[in-house]
Design a protein around this motif. Structure first.
Motif, PDB file in Angstrom:
ATOM      1  N   UNK A 146       0.991  -0.820   0.004  1.00 24.87           N
ATOM      2  CA  UNK A 146      -0.263   0.015   0.188  1.00 24.87           C
ATOM      3  C   UNK A 146       0.312   1.253   0.077  1.00 24.87           C
ATOM      4  N   UNK A 147       0.326   2.487  -0.622  1.00 25.04           N
ATOM      5  CA  UNK A 147       1.143   3.582  -0.737  1.00 25.04           C
ATOM      6  C   UNK A 147       0.958   4.283   0.636  1.00 25.04           C
ATOM      7  N   UNK A 148       1.375   4.499   1.441  1.00 27.65           N
ATOM      8  CA  UNK A 148       1.427   5.154   2.369  1.00 27.65           C
ATOM      9  C   UNK A 148       1.213   6.267   2.387  1.00 27.65           C
ATOM     10  N   UNK A 149       1.939   7.187   1.550  1.00 23.52           N
ATOM     11  CA  UNK A 149       1.558   8.454   1.464  1.00 23.52           C
ATOM     12  C   UNK A 149       0.140   9.207   1.210  1.00 23.52           C
ATOM     13  N   UNK A 150      -0.135   8.336   0.167  1.00 24.38           N
ATOM     14  CA  UNK A 150      -1.451   8.473  -0.861  1.00 24.38           C
ATOM     15  C   UNK A 150      -2.572   8.891   1.006  1.00 24.38           C
ATOM     16  N   UNK A 151      -2.007   7.836   2.279  1.00 29.48           N
ATOM     17  CA  UNK A 151      -3.146   8.307   3.123  1.00 29.48           C
ATOM     18  C   UNK A 151      -3.504   8.905   4.055  1.00 29.48           C
ATOM     19  N   UNK A 152      -2.189  10.127   3.638  1.00 24.50           N
ATOM     20  CA  UNK A 152      -1.839  11.363   4.982  1.00 24.50           C
ATOM     21  C   UNK A 152      -2.727  12.484   3.937  1.00 24.50           C
ATOM     22  N   UNK A 153      -3.371  13.432   4.949  1.00 28.78           N
ATOM     23  CA  UNK A 153      -3.321  14.690   4.128  1.00 28.78           C
ATOM     24  C   UNK A 153      -3.160  15.322   5.585  1.00 28.78           C
ATOM     25  N   UNK A 154      -2.074  16.323   5.450  1.00 26.75           N
ATOM     26  CA  UNK A 154      -1.720  17.617   6.387  1.00 26.75           C
ATOM     27  C   UNK A 154      -2.668  18.388   6.310  1.00 26.75           C
ATOM     28  N   UNK A 155      -3.148  18.956   7.332  1.00 25.67           N
ATOM     29  CA  UNK A 155      -4.139  20.180   7.093  1.00 25.67           C
ATOM     30  C   UNK A 155      -3.644  21.434   7.346  1.00 25.67           C
ATOM     31  N   UNK A 156      -3.876  22.268   5.958  1.00 28.58           N
ATOM     32  CA  UNK A 156      -3.287  23.936   5.964  1.00 28.58           C
ATOM     33  C   UNK A 156      -3.977  24.312   7.147  1.00 28.58           C
ATOM     34  N   UNK A 157      -2.474  25.326   7.398  1.00 28.59           N
ATOM     35  CA  UNK A 157      -2.442  26.270   8.649  1.00 28.59           C
ATOM     36  C   UNK A 157      -1.866  25.633   9.424  1.00 28.59           C
ATOM     37  N   UNK A 158      -1.852  24.599   9.659  1.00 25.53           N
ATOM     38  CA  UNK A 158      -1.351  23.626  11.132  1.00 25.53           C
ATOM     39  C   UNK A 158       0.081  24.146  11.198  1.00 25.53           C
ATOM     40  N   UNK A 159       1.194  24.340  10.886  1.00 23.95           N
ATOM     41  CA  UNK A 159       2.159  23.943  10.428  1.00 23.95           C
ATOM     42  C   UNK A 159       2.842  24.968  11.259  1.00 23.95           C
TER      43      UNK A 159
END
Length: 222
Positions: free
Chosen positions: A134-147
């Motif tokens: 499984x392509x783990x990267x496709x499962x990740x979503x970084x929330x905008x403005x959270x950095x």
């Protein structure tokens, strides 16, 4: 957030092997603290530090005591109900257990962006929970403005007596498909690029298993 983290400054000298690093550190650190490396439960040894320096994950100042500088990405993985995923404890290769209670975190590689480090951290520390290729990267979503980014100086728990300066890069993210109950993952291991690195990796204290649990946001350490 797309800006790459500046690479750590080079060490004051090149350490050909862990023994040369040990010889350099010994007169610069309190003897009782240095003797605890890899002996006191939850600590790492000189082989670990040498690998960090060789991989460019860490730099060290020519001072007494030296200061270890490292860039770290911290990922606050948010679940469906708003709870945060934390690593409760780690099982180490020497048989000891290290209590953590911290969100997913990983040392950054030289020239690596925070985004790249986030994807690598999820793949290396959570990837074993997903079956197959499984392509783990496709499962990740970084929330905008959270950095966010901050610098923190404190004594190292992994290397007693060695002060540390951390550049902490933090984001919030979601990871699709994680269990909703407590779970554990296996650490993805890799061999060293050189014979000396492979030898050092065999003697380093490594994480064998991560234990994860979901907790309320207010209980997570900063």
């Amino acid at each position: 957030m797309s800006r790459r983290s500046p690479p750590p400054s080079p060490p004051p000298q090149r350490f050909a092997n862990p023994q040369s690093l040990s010889d350099w550190l010994e007169p610069r650190l309190p003897s009782d603290s240095f003797a605890a490396w890899g002996v006191k439960p939850g600590t790492k040894n000189v082989h670990n530090l040498w690998l960090e320096l060789s991989d460019g994950e860490t730099s060290i100042t020519d001072s007494t005591p030296p200061v270890r500088a490292v860039s770290v990405v911290t990922v606050r993985v948010i679940g469906k109900n708003g709870n945060i995923l934390v690593e409760g404890r780690q099982e180490l290769s020497d048989g000891s257990v290290r209590e953590r209670f911290r969100p997913l975190s990983e040392k950054m590689k030289p020239d690596e962006t925070p985004e790249e480090a986030v994807f690598r951290a999820v793949k290396e520390e959570l990837g074993s929970i997903f079956s197959g290729e499984d392509d783990v990267v496709q499962r990740v979503k970084i929330l905008p403005g959270s950095y966010s980014r901050r610098v923190e100086e404190k004594n190292s728990m992994s290397y007693p007596g060695l002060p540390a300066r951390y550049a902490l890069h933090s984001v919030d993210a979601t990871v699709r498909g994680l269990p909703e109950e407590d779970f554990c993952t296996e650490e993805n291991e890799c061999d060293g690029e050189t014979v000396e690195e492979t030898r050092a990796a065999g003697k380093a204290v490594t994480v064998k298993r991560h234990h994860w649990k979901w907790v309320s946001p207010g209980s997570v350490r900063a």
